[in-house]
Scaffold this active site. Structure first.
Site, PDB file in Angstrom:
ATOM      1  N   THR A 163       1.152  -0.848   0.028  1.00  0.00           N
ATOM      2  CA  THR A 163       0.294   0.344  -0.307  1.00  0.00           C
ATOM      3  C   THR A 163       1.027   0.997   0.147  1.00  0.00           C
ATOM      4  OG1 THR A 163      -0.008   0.505   1.870  1.00  0.00           O
ATOM      5  CG2 THR A 163      -1.412  -1.314   1.217  1.00  0.00           C
ATOM      6  N   GLY A 164       0.333   2.390  -0.335  1.00  0.00           N
ATOM      7  CA  GLY A 164       1.143   3.557  -0.749  1.00  0.00           C
ATOM      8  C   GLY A 164       2.505   4.184  -1.269  1.00  0.00           C
ATOM      9  N   GLY A 184       7.676   7.901  -2.672  1.00  0.00           N
ATOM     10  CA  GLY A 184       8.288   7.597  -0.922  1.00  0.00           C
ATOM     11  C   GLY A 184       8.862   5.917  -0.525  1.00  0.00           C
ATOM     12  N   TYR A 208       0.273  11.217  15.795  1.00  0.00           N
ATOM     13  CA  TYR A 208       1.121  10.306  14.795  1.00  0.00           C
ATOM     14  C   TYR A 208       1.746   8.927  15.875  1.00  0.00           C
ATOM     15  CZ  TYR A 208       5.187   8.368  11.542  1.00  0.00           C
ATOM     16  OH  TYR A 208       5.204   8.489  11.162  1.00  0.00           O
TER      17      TYR A 208
HETATM   18  N1  LIG Z   1       9.502   9.439   5.830  1.00  0.00           N
HETATM   19  C1  LIG Z   1       9.434   8.647   7.179  1.00  0.00           C
HETATM   20  O1  LIG Z   1      11.257   9.761   7.579  1.00  0.00           O
HETATM   21  C2  LIG Z   1       9.373   8.029   7.422  1.00  0.00           C
HETATM   22  C3  LIG Z   1       9.372   7.861   8.850  1.00  0.00           C
HETATM   23  C4  LIG Z   1       9.207   6.597   9.773  1.00  0.00           C
HETATM   24  C5  LIG Z   1       7.965   5.928   9.329  1.00  0.00           C
HETATM   25  N2  LIG Z   1       7.739   6.844   7.861  1.00  0.00           N
HETATM   26  C6  LIG Z   1       6.982   5.561   7.158  1.00  0.00           C
HETATM   27  O2  LIG Z   1       6.615   4.703   6.080  1.00  0.00           O
HETATM   28  C7  LIG Z   1       5.497   5.072   5.407  1.00  0.00           C
HETATM   29  C8  LIG Z   1       5.919   5.816   4.059  1.00  0.00           C
HETATM   30  O3  LIG Z   1       5.760   6.750   4.524  1.00  0.00           O
HETATM   31  P1  LIG Z   1       7.108   8.110   3.423  1.00  0.00           P
HETATM   32  O4  LIG Z   1       7.896   8.564   3.986  1.00  0.00           O
HETATM   33  O5  LIG Z   1       7.183   7.345   2.342  1.00  0.00           O
HETATM   34  O6  LIG Z   1       5.825   9.297   2.900  1.00  0.00           O
HETATM   35  P2  LIG Z   1       5.354   9.819   1.791  1.00  0.00           P
HETATM   36  O7  LIG Z   1       6.215   9.301   0.863  1.00  0.00           O
HETATM   37  O8  LIG Z   1       4.259  10.228   1.757  1.00  0.00           O
HETATM   38  O9  LIG Z   1       4.022   8.564   1.236  1.00  0.00           O
HETATM   39  C9  LIG Z   1       2.922   7.777   1.932  1.00  0.00           C
HETATM   40  C10 LIG Z   1       2.348   6.916   1.342  1.00  0.00           C
HETATM   41  O10 LIG Z   1       0.912   7.439   1.760  1.00  0.00           O
HETATM   42  C11 LIG Z   1      -0.051   6.697   0.995  1.00  0.00           C
HETATM   43  N3  LIG Z   1      -1.163   6.989   1.374  1.00  0.00           N
HETATM   44  C12 LIG Z   1      -1.350   8.318   2.423  1.00  0.00           C
HETATM   45  N4  LIG Z   1      -2.854   8.592   2.752  1.00  0.00           N
HETATM   46  C13 LIG Z   1      -3.675   7.281   2.123  1.00  0.00           C
HETATM   47  C14 LIG Z   1      -5.026   7.001   1.892  1.00  0.00           C
HETATM   48  N5  LIG Z   1      -6.215   7.765   2.017  1.00  0.00           N
HETATM   49  N6  LIG Z   1      -4.993   6.194   1.145  1.00  0.00           N
HETATM   50  C15 LIG Z   1      -4.704   5.649   0.210  1.00  0.00           C
HETATM   51  N7  LIG Z   1      -2.710   5.718   0.298  1.00  0.00           N
HETATM   52  C16 LIG Z   1      -2.381   7.157   1.296  1.00  0.00           C
HETATM   53  C17 LIG Z   1       0.289   8.245  -0.085  1.00  0.00           C
HETATM   54  O11 LIG Z   1      -0.729   8.196  -1.163  1.00  0.00           O
HETATM   55  P3  LIG Z   1      -1.125   9.658  -1.264  1.00  0.00           P
HETATM   56  O12 LIG Z   1      -0.031  10.297  -2.979  1.00  0.00           O
HETATM   57  O13 LIG Z   1      -2.268   9.641  -2.100  1.00  0.00           O
HETATM   58  O14 LIG Z   1      -1.143  10.707  -0.468  1.00  0.00           O
HETATM   59  C18 LIG Z   1       1.699   7.605  -0.144  1.00  0.00           C
HETATM   60  O15 LIG Z   1       1.614   6.416  -0.854  1.00  0.00           O
HETATM   61  C19 LIG Z   1       4.228   5.604   6.477  1.00  0.00           C
HETATM   62  O16 LIG Z   1       4.088   4.855   7.262  1.00  0.00           O
HETATM   63  C20 LIG Z   1       5.088   6.169   7.209  1.00  0.00           C
HETATM   64  O17 LIG Z   1       4.400   7.007   8.413  1.00  0.00           O
HETATM   65  C21 LIG Z   1       7.541   7.191   7.467  1.00  0.00           C
END
Ligand SMILES: NC(=O)c1ccc[n+]([C@@H]2O[C@H](COP(=O)([O-])OP(=O)(O)OC[C@H]3O[C@@H](n4cnc5c(N)ncnc54)[C@H](OP(=O)(O)O)[C@@H]3O)[C@@H](O)[C@H]2O)c1
Length: 292
Positions: A9-10, A14, A166
């Site tokens: 998912t997602g 990123g 969060y």
């Molecule tokens: N980046 C970091 O430093 C970090 C650190 C700790 C944990 N994380 C975790 O890693 C995971 C990936 O995050 P990321 O950093 O890659 O952030 P990101 O680039 O913002 O990616 C988040 C993804 O989740 C999707 N998403 C959000 N809301 C959604 C919804 N309602 N329905 C379907 N898809 C949805 C987004 O899709 P849209 O494009 O449609 O919004 C996007 O594809 C997350 O669980 C985040 O909490 C990240």
């Protein structure tokens, strides 16, 4: 990973996009889950081109994970179209600046980070079990490390803060993951959770105004990119090293100590019941799967 089906998912950006590319490069069949957007369609093309795989290896299912109806439609579509599920990778996540409610009246951080993986995993459990040995991999965060669960403020009802809610949502995800590992003991389905590192993505930036978004980009400039963030997800999805390992927290491809609350059975039971009530799903006590 040839012959294995991984649902991620997602994947519109990123870490999720990098994870999908990585798993497709390893010859897995990758089912990506994204909202219906131009950004998602572009990401889908990139996943196919950067992995060198075509339409028979990489699929795109549309779902808004803030909507339980959409999650149910997604699970139905997946269950009808695919005959196995080897890895369910709940990667999508959000950090919201303000307390925003979904159309179903649930605070969005809690809906996407906790209820979505809870509901989707339960709806796909039969498929995971019939494909055993299979794996559930949940992307948590180090922000869960010092978080607490306040049952009176799970959805920011008393006080909402971006980081507080969060962190709490990710700790709730840890609790749910460990509870899945308990309920699935002996079923050949493992459930682990991970911290991807502090990674340069758009997480938390989507709702900022252009000036703040630019500043956020500058702040993140020296952070590692999504490929690094995807490594532990890909490791947990594919490595023989973690065959049979369940209920554990990983960072940098190593097992780590999670917030001890993640393992508290009473808290997990209480949270599980709340998730059942909020999603309308009910899992009989002592049973690890539902059949709907
Ligand atoms: N980046 C970091 O430093 C970090 C650190 C700790 C944990 N994380 C975790 O890693 C995971 C990936 O995050 P990321 O950093 O890659 O952030 P990101 O680039 O913002 O990616 C988040 C993804 O989740 C999707 N998403 C959000 N809301 C959604 C919804 N309602 N329905 C379907 N898809 C949805 C987004 O899709 P849209 O494009 O449609 O919004 C996007 O594809 C997350 O669980 C985040 O909490 C990240």
């Amino acid at each position: 990973m040839k012959g294995k089906v991984c649902l991620v998912t997602g994947t519109s950006a990123g870490i999720g996009k990098a994870t999908a590319i990585g798993l497709a490069k390893m010859d897995a069949t990758v089912v990506t889950v994204m909202r219906d957007s131009e950004k998602a369609r572009k990401a889908f093309s990139e996943i196919k081109s950067q992995s060198g795989k075509g339409d028979s290896s990489v699929y795109y299912l549309v779902a808004d994970l803030a909507s339980q109806k959409s999650i149910r439609d997604l699970a139905n579509e997946f269950n009808n179209r695919f005959d196995r599920l080897d890895v369910l990778l709940n990667n999508a996540g959000v950090t919201e600046l303000r307390r925003l409610l979904t159309p179903e009246g649930i605070e969005t951080t809690f809906a996407v980070n906790v209820l979505a993986p809870f509901l989707l995993t339960n709806l796909l459990l039969s498929k995971l079990k019939s494909s055993a040995p299979s794996r559930i991999v949940n992307v948590s965060s180090a922000s869960s490390d010092r978080a607490k669960i306040d049952f009176d403020n799970l959805q920011g009802e008393k006080k909402f803060s971006m980081l507080g809610n969060y962190g709490q949502s990710k700790l709730a995800l840890n609790l749910i993951t460990v509870e899945f590992s308990r309920r699935l003991a002996g079923a050949g389905v493992t459930a682990n959770f991970l911290h991807p590192g502090t990674i340069r993505t758009d997480l938390g930036s989507q709702r900022l105004n252009p000036a703040l978004r630019f500043i956020a980009k500058l702040v993140k400039i020296f952070m590692p990119g999504p490929e690094k963030g995807a490594r532990t997800s890909i490791y947990l999805a594919s490595s023989a090293d973690v065959e049979g390992v369940t209920g554990k927290y990983f960072g940098n491809k190593r097992e780590q100590a999670a917030n001890p609350i993640s393992y508290d059975e009473e808290t997990a039971k209480r949270l599980w019941l709340i998730c059942e009530n909020l999603t309308g799903i009910s899992v009989p006590p002592g049973q690890s799967s539902i059949h709907q």
